[in-house]
Design a protein around this motif. Sequence first.
Motif, PDB file in Angstrom:
ATOM      1  N   ASP A 156       0.912  -1.174  -0.065  1.00 14.62           N
ATOM      2  CA  ASP A 156       0.010   0.067  -0.017  1.00 14.62           C
ATOM      3  C   ASP A 156       0.611   1.326   0.024  1.00 14.62           C
ATOM      4  OD1 ASP A 156      -2.281  -1.414  -0.140  1.00 14.62           O
ATOM      5  OD2 ASP A 156      -2.647  -1.311   2.055  1.00 14.62           O
ATOM      6  N   SER A 157       2.106   1.248   0.488  1.00 10.91           N
ATOM      7  CA  SER A 157       2.809   2.255   0.592  1.00 10.91           C
ATOM      8  C   SER A 157       3.448   2.771  -0.861  1.00 10.91           C
ATOM      9  CB  SER A 157       4.048   2.253   1.556  1.00 10.91           C
ATOM     10  OG  SER A 157       3.579   1.964   3.030  1.00 10.91           O
ATOM     11  N   LEU A 176      -1.384   6.042  -6.508  1.00 13.81           N
ATOM     12  CA  LEU A 176      -2.695   6.766  -6.257  1.00 13.81           C
ATOM     13  C   LEU A 176      -3.583   7.253  -7.667  1.00 13.81           C
ATOM     14  CD1 LEU A 176      -1.902   9.155  -3.818  1.00 13.81           C
ATOM     15  CD2 LEU A 176      -2.666   7.107  -3.176  1.00 13.81           C
ATOM     16  N   ILE A 177      -2.818   7.226  -8.813  1.00 16.16           N
ATOM     17  CA  ILE A 177      -3.650   7.397 -10.070  1.00 16.16           C
ATOM     18  C   ILE A 177      -3.118   6.641 -11.206  1.00 16.16           C
ATOM     19  CG2 ILE A 177      -4.330   9.973  -9.363  1.00 16.16           C
ATOM     20  CD1 ILE A 177      -1.476  10.593 -10.959  1.00 16.16           C
ATOM     21  N   LEU A 193      -7.597   5.865  -8.593  1.00 13.64           N
ATOM     22  CA  LEU A 193      -7.428   4.435  -8.648  1.00 13.64           C
ATOM     23  C   LEU A 193      -8.027   3.820  -7.207  1.00 13.64           C
ATOM     24  CD1 LEU A 193      -4.476   3.118 -10.377  1.00 13.64           C
ATOM     25  CD2 LEU A 193      -6.548   3.073 -11.225  1.00 13.64           C
ATOM     26  N   ALA A 194      -8.897   2.858  -7.237  1.00 18.44           N
ATOM     27  CA  ALA A 194      -9.448   2.291  -5.914  1.00 18.44           C
ATOM     28  C   ALA A 194      -8.464   1.404  -5.317  1.00 18.44           C
ATOM     29  CB  ALA A 194     -10.623   1.322  -6.484  1.00 18.44           C
ATOM     30  N   ALA A 195      -8.671   0.735  -4.155  1.00 23.96           N
ATOM     31  CA  ALA A 195      -7.596   0.113  -3.457  1.00 23.96           C
ATOM     32  C   ALA A 195      -7.026  -1.197  -4.260  1.00 23.96           C
ATOM     33  CB  ALA A 195      -7.974  -0.058  -2.119  1.00 23.96           C
ATOM     34  N   HIS A 217       3.202   9.775 -10.583  1.00 23.94           N
ATOM     35  CA  HIS A 217       2.869  10.823  -9.805  1.00 23.94           C
ATOM     36  C   HIS A 217       3.286  12.158 -10.424  1.00 23.94           C
ATOM     37  CE1 HIS A 217       1.591   8.758  -6.085  1.00 23.94           C
ATOM     38  NE2 HIS A 217       1.052   8.094  -7.066  1.00 23.94           N
ATOM     39  N   ARG A 218       4.727  12.099 -11.046  1.00 17.86           N
ATOM     40  CA  ARG A 218       5.152  13.396 -11.729  1.00 17.86           C
ATOM     41  C   ARG A 218       4.354  13.702 -12.795  1.00 17.86           C
ATOM     42  NH1 ARG A 218       9.734  11.952 -11.875  1.00 17.86           N
ATOM     43  NH2 ARG A 218      10.273  12.877  -9.613  1.00 17.86           N
TER      44      ARG A 218
END
Length: 316
Positions: A214-215, A219-220, A241-243, A297-298
């Motif tokens: 999870d870390s 996230l996207i 995104l979901a889990a 993420h960037r």
Amino acid sequence: MSCKLTPWGAAAAVRNLSVRTRQPHTSTIRRITRPRQIPVQQSPFLITKRGLSDDINSRPPQPDEYSNLPPPPFQDASPSSSEPAAPGEYVPVPPEIFAPNFLNDEAIAALEKAAEGQSLYDEETEGLLFEKPEKVGKDEQLQSRYHPVVDQITKLLMKDGKLSKAQRHMSLILNYLRTTPAPKISPLRPLLPGSPPAEQLPLNPLLYLTLAIDSVAPLIRIQAIKGAAGGGHALEVPEPLAARPRRRVAVMWIIDAVQKKRGTGSGRAQFAHRFASEIVAVVEGRSNVWVKRDNLHRLGTASRANMNHPALRKKR
């Protein structure tokens, strides 16, 4: 050689019979009729006597040896109990003292139920050694009894439909995380907020694995819309995104990093150990999976302006 039908043959037969039926020699009679001598019983060895002399069960008690011991708990210490009972008098049997444990308590309770005529078993658990398992709910499935992270990672590790092999890998991974020393978390790449200290992670390998995935999970994701940017170029748009999809991307990144590593051993446990060592590297911030997450993420931060593109407004 004479024939038995001739007189010489008959005489030979009579001579043989006389040899077989004659009395044995007198010396033989004396050896047979000699009275049998009973051997004298020898005393045991000295070391046997010395060993038995120290045993309290093999020697009679001394008159003053047990005079100071208290009487047994089932006997009455009054002087009347020491008197011998009459020939026709009823002597009650002393109660048996059980050891204080739960097995004897259950047995005594069962005997009391049987004496009262009650049933020894409950109506629901009659004839069962253990309690019945809980029934699966109407909206639940049998697979829900497994942890969702373990079940998802096991299915992602499976190849060619060999689920048992993937489950063996999963058990080896958890065992590796349990027996490995505590990781050293990097302050530059911290884990999720609220995570326990690093010294407590090997105590719970399931939490260890879940926290690592999870870390590092993104996230996207970047969705490329073909031809939306004009001139045949794709328009990149970030989407949350979901889990479950986040964990899937993270596990696939870890598997890709494991396959690129060189093997340091051989055997069936090689892949599992490499995967578990990559999990430890993720927690410590040494894995290349963090680089992929940062790049994604960037890119998502740079493409946020595309969400207001005219091509997307028409679709809305």
